[in-house]
Design a protein around this motif. Sequence first.
Motif: not given
Length: 297
Positions: A80-106
């Motif tokens: 979860t994060a707050r969207r910069k454009s309107d300050r409304s909360l949204r759910i995002g998703v990110a992916v990594s090859d390992t549990p340590e990351g780095p994760f990349t926003d999809v």
Amino acid sequence: MLIRTNVTDIGDPFIVKTDAAYYMYATSFVMDGFKVWKSMDMENWEDLGACLDLSDSWTCKDYWAPEVICHQGKYIMHYTARRKSDRSLRIGVAVSDTPEGPFTDVHNGPMFDLGYAAIDGHVFIDDDGQAYLYFSKDCSENYVTPTLRASQMCVCKLSEDLLHITGEPVTLFGPSESYDFIVLGDQAWNEGPYVLKKDGQYYMTYSANCYHTRDYCICLAKASDPMGPFQKLGPIMTCGAKGEDFSGPGHNAFFYDREGKLKMTFHIHTFEDAPSPNRKACICDAQLGDDTIRFAM
């Protein structure tokens, strides 16, 4: 056995077990994004630093409730994060090859936008392979009466890769009982869903009331279908937990340890005499029984 970890100044802990170690993710107050901690014994946790950097992204603050699942050879984080454009909360998703990351926003943006604030995404994959996303329609924008804002639990189906919702969400329930409908100001909360399945029944734990009060607690509901309807069964962990005097136990998640035993992680207020957003991650044994979950402290 109860473990009060050394991970503090966080909220909403979530633990992933791999063959090599345990990894913890949590709500962040120290960076734009999320950190990861590593442990071999679940008691001592090493801070590995950032695993998802969102400092130059669609988000601006309120980095909450990351959950990570290993799926199709990838580690997928819903957050979860707050969207910069309107300050409304949204759910995002990110992916990594390992549990340590780095994760990349999809998506370089929210995972979905249904015109309202959404938080606390949780993925459940049923025995037939169908994946579901449970989340809370956040009370910040959700007026259920002209004078009351309340969060409501929702569910929708997910694509096979867990990166997209499919179909329209179903609203399951909101605050309705004496134990999960404590109003603060003009707001009330049901949030932080997690679903387990046993004997054809779907058991959802969720957190109720305001997170920075002692009344924050973990409640249970059940259904015979993952899309509901869910029947509330009552609180299962409160500030008066057996043998403990927790302040605000909540936003829990489950995992299995190396011996195959069910564990639950959750947070409590770090300073129990002065509840605040500063919370500590805890771990205890859990057992799913008939219409209840039992804990070993």
